[in-house]
Design a protein around this motif. Structure first.
Motif, PDB file in Angstrom:
ATOM      1  N   CYS A  81       7.483   4.564 -10.398  1.00 18.19           N
ATOM      2  CA  CYS A  81       7.020   5.581 -11.343  1.00 18.19           C
ATOM      3  C   CYS A  81       7.502   6.975 -10.937  1.00 18.19           C
ATOM      4  N   GLU A  82       7.273   7.945 -11.833  1.00 16.63           N
ATOM      5  CA  GLU A  82       7.709   9.313 -11.569  1.00 16.63           C
ATOM      6  C   GLU A  82       6.866   9.981 -10.492  1.00 16.63           C
ATOM      7  N   GLU A  83       5.566   9.725 -10.522  1.00 14.24           N
ATOM      8  CA  GLU A  83       4.679  10.283  -9.505  1.00 14.24           C
ATOM      9  C   GLU A  83       3.542   9.322  -9.231  1.00 14.24           C
ATOM     10  N   GLY A 132       2.432  -2.688  -5.984  1.00 14.25           N
ATOM     11  CA  GLY A 132       2.785  -1.507  -5.212  1.00 14.25           C
ATOM     12  C   GLY A 132       4.207  -1.061  -5.480  1.00 14.25           C
ATOM     13  N   GLY A 133       5.099  -2.012  -5.678  1.00 13.42           N
ATOM     14  CA  GLY A 133       6.478  -1.671  -6.031  1.00 13.42           C
ATOM     15  C   GLY A 133       6.557  -0.969  -7.369  1.00 13.42           C
ATOM     16  N   LEU A 134       5.705  -1.373  -8.319  1.00 17.24           N
ATOM     17  CA  LEU A 134       5.630  -0.704  -9.614  1.00 17.24           C
ATOM     18  C   LEU A 134       5.249   0.763  -9.440  1.00 17.24           C
ATOM     19  N   LEU A 135       4.255   1.038  -8.622  1.00 17.87           N
ATOM     20  CA  LEU A 135       3.845   2.423  -8.372  1.00 17.87           C
ATOM     21  C   LEU A 135       5.005   3.241  -7.825  1.00 17.87           C
ATOM     22  N   TYR A 182       0.816  -1.205   0.000  1.00 19.90           N
ATOM     23  CA  TYR A 182       0.000   0.000   0.000  1.00 19.90           C
ATOM     24  C   TYR A 182       0.858   1.266   0.000  1.00 19.90           C
ATOM     25  N   PRO A 183       1.674   1.475  -1.034  1.00 18.43           N
ATOM     26  CA  PRO A 183       2.494   2.697  -1.047  1.00 18.43           C
ATOM     27  C   PRO A 183       1.648   3.963  -1.106  1.00 18.43           C
ATOM     28  N   ARG A 214      18.257  -1.549 -15.516  1.00 17.01           N
ATOM     29  CA  ARG A 214      18.022  -2.934 -15.100  1.00 17.01           C
ATOM     30  C   ARG A 214      16.888  -3.010 -14.084  1.00 17.01           C
ATOM     31  N   SER A 215      15.988  -2.058 -14.162  1.00 13.28           N
ATOM     32  CA  SER A 215      14.835  -2.005 -13.260  1.00 13.28           C
ATOM     33  C   SER A 215      13.582  -2.466 -13.993  1.00 13.28           C
ATOM     34  N   VAL A 216      12.825  -3.318 -13.345  1.00 10.73           N
ATOM     35  CA  VAL A 216      11.611  -3.899 -13.921  1.00 10.73           C
ATOM     36  C   VAL A 216      10.480  -3.761 -12.920  1.00 10.73           C
ATOM     37  N   GLY A 217       9.337  -3.265 -13.383  1.00  9.96           N
ATOM     38  CA  GLY A 217       8.163  -3.182 -12.518  1.00  9.96           C
ATOM     39  C   GLY A 217       6.924  -3.605 -13.265  1.00  9.96           C
ATOM     40  N   ASN A 218       6.097  -4.462 -12.680  1.00 11.57           N
ATOM     41  CA  ASN A 218       4.891  -4.943 -13.333  1.00 11.57           C
ATOM     42  C   ASN A 218       3.768  -5.134 -12.326  1.00 11.57           C
TER      43      ASN A 218
END
Length: 450
Positions: free
Chosen positions: A334-336, A328-331, A296-297, A422-426
């Motif tokens: 992100c930039e914002e 949540g890690g994907l969020l 829950y970021p 080398r960063s991956v978010g899904n």
């Protein structure tokens, strides 16, 4: 010591979602622990919240059992490995007992019962009915003769008179009559029920089960389970990777709390030491890769935006630090993150996208596809998992996607996830394969040498 393939075991199955099987499972675990038993808990399906409660009650990490993500042998392997040293296993089912993928029985509670030759206790919510409950029970008991159902727990019994009405037509073994009681209530919170760390007292549900269930009969049913099919043939890797182990930082706090224990074990078996840290409170530790799970970021976006760790992850990711993030890690990558109307917080800015919370659910269900060659992950490597999110991602026009889906919604169309450096978010909460873990380990070793 009991051999894991011969451990007493019982599945708490239900007629439908909301019938009370979570309450009964938690209460049974609590009572068995109070009796001095070492209880190994499990949850059928890709759930994160229920296993947290199981773990808090039993003091042993609850494991997911999911044939879609793990395969049939994977279910048996995880079960046997986790049961080492336990006295009994309690498995909480999912949805209705026979509800599986796409209207089939695949990945259902019943399938897991069959895979493990585990007897079940059927939880029936009898609020608003009496004799009709037996028609329902008769259907469940006769629907699949290959499933072992040892009895019924009648839940939400309204009064002693209500119980007598049910007992008058009893056709099966009654394992319990659990009355309606506020102690069974679990308060809702943002996007679901409260998390285990937000509930300090589990004795109420234990008292309900102790007062309403026949524990001796339940234990006898669990003890009647035959050996797990093929369980004595399961083998595990003999040892960890030799040589200097790499360090993977795993975010674990109130903002990032959703992890499959099997994934953490897979990384450790591949050669990683797991270093747990809080992105809210801690600086980024000296690690060779980072794993950001779901959570829950959005509830802690202000604190994350100001945290030194947020800037440190951005800087080190630009230098090539492998970062793997889910939901949540994907969020967070992100930039914002727009957490609400007029409320926007700066995140790490590693991925060229903005994240926005929504009132309605945007994705729910199993996902399947292949990696596109994102960051450190070889193109074409299969991925299976699950998605559940109340958010949207707005990627930049030149964003690169990490997964091509054949099942699931992802970000949009047939695409899920983003990658940069080398960063991956899904959105997909993936179930790690040994090949995936090996890819992350190799990327971490390469970063360490650079």
């Amino acid at each position: 010591m009991i051999a894991p393939d011969r451990i007493p075991r019982i599945v708490i199955a239900g007629t439908h979602s909301g019938c009370g099987k979570t309450t009964i499972a938690r209460g049974l675990m609590q009572v068995l622990v109070e009796r001095g038993l070492s209880v190994q808990p499990f949850k059928v399906g890709p759930d994160f919240i229920d296993p947290g409660f199981h773990t808090a009650i039993c003091g042993r990490v609850s494991r997911n059992l999911d044939p879609f993500m793990m395969g049939e042998n994977g279910v048996r392997k995880t079960f046997a490995r986790a049961c080492a040293g336990a006295d009994i296993a309690v498995i909480e089912g999912v949805m209705g007992m026979f509800d599986g993928l796409d209207g089939t029985g695949f990945a259902s509670t019943a399938q897991v019962m069959a895979l493990l030759s585990a007897p079940g206790a059927l939880v029936v919510d009898v609020k608003g009915m009496s004799r009709s409950a037996h028609a329902l029970v008769r259907g469940y008991f006769s629907y699949d003769p290959g499933i072992i159902l040892g009895g019924v727990i009648f839940n939400r019994v309204g009064s002693p008179r209500h119980r007598l009405l049910i007992e008058a037509g009893l056709e099966t073994t009654a394992l319990g009559f659990v009355r309606r009681d506020r102690r069974a209530d679990l308060e809702s919170r943002h996007l679901g029920l409260k998390m285990a760390h937000e509930v300090t007292d589990h004795t109420g549900v234990g008292a309900l089960v102790r007062e309403g269930c026949d524990l001796d009969r339940i234990l006898a049913l669990a003890g009647s389970a035959p050996p797990v099919p093929g369980g004595n043939r399961i083998r595990y890797p003999g040892g960890m990777k030799k040589g200097e182990r790499i360090r993977i930082g795993v975010a674990r706090d109130e903002a990032f709390c959703f992890y499959y224990q099997d994934n953490l074990d897979c990384l450790a078996a591949a050669g990683a030491d797991l270093i747990f840290f809080s992105p809210i409170r801690d600086p980024l530790p000296e690690v060779d890769a980072v794993y950001l799970g779901g959570g829950y970021p959005e509830l802690h976006a202000g604190a994350l935006s100001c945290a030194p760790c947020t800037r440190e992850i951005r800087t080190r990711a630009a230098d090539g630090l492998p970062v793997y993030a889910e939901c949540g890690g994907l969020l967070y990558l992100c930039e914002e993150l727009v957490a609400g109307p007029g409320t926007s917080h700066r995140m790490t800015g590693i991925l060229p996208a903005a994240a926005e919370m929504t009132e309605g659910i945007q994705g729910l269900g199993y996902t399947e596809g292949t990696w596109t060659g994102a960051g450190f992950i070889p193109a074409g490597l299969p991925v299976k998992g699950h998605e559940f999110h109340y958010s949207r991602i707005h990627p930049s026009p030149d964003a690169r996607f990490s997964i091509r889906l054949t099942r699931g919604r992802g970000i949009f169309g047939c695409l899920d996830g983003l990658y940069e450096h080398r960063s991956v978010g899904n959105y997909t909460h993936s179930y790690f394969s040994s090949e995936f873990a090996h890819s992350l380990i190799l990327a971490a070793e390469d970063f360490r040498r650079s």
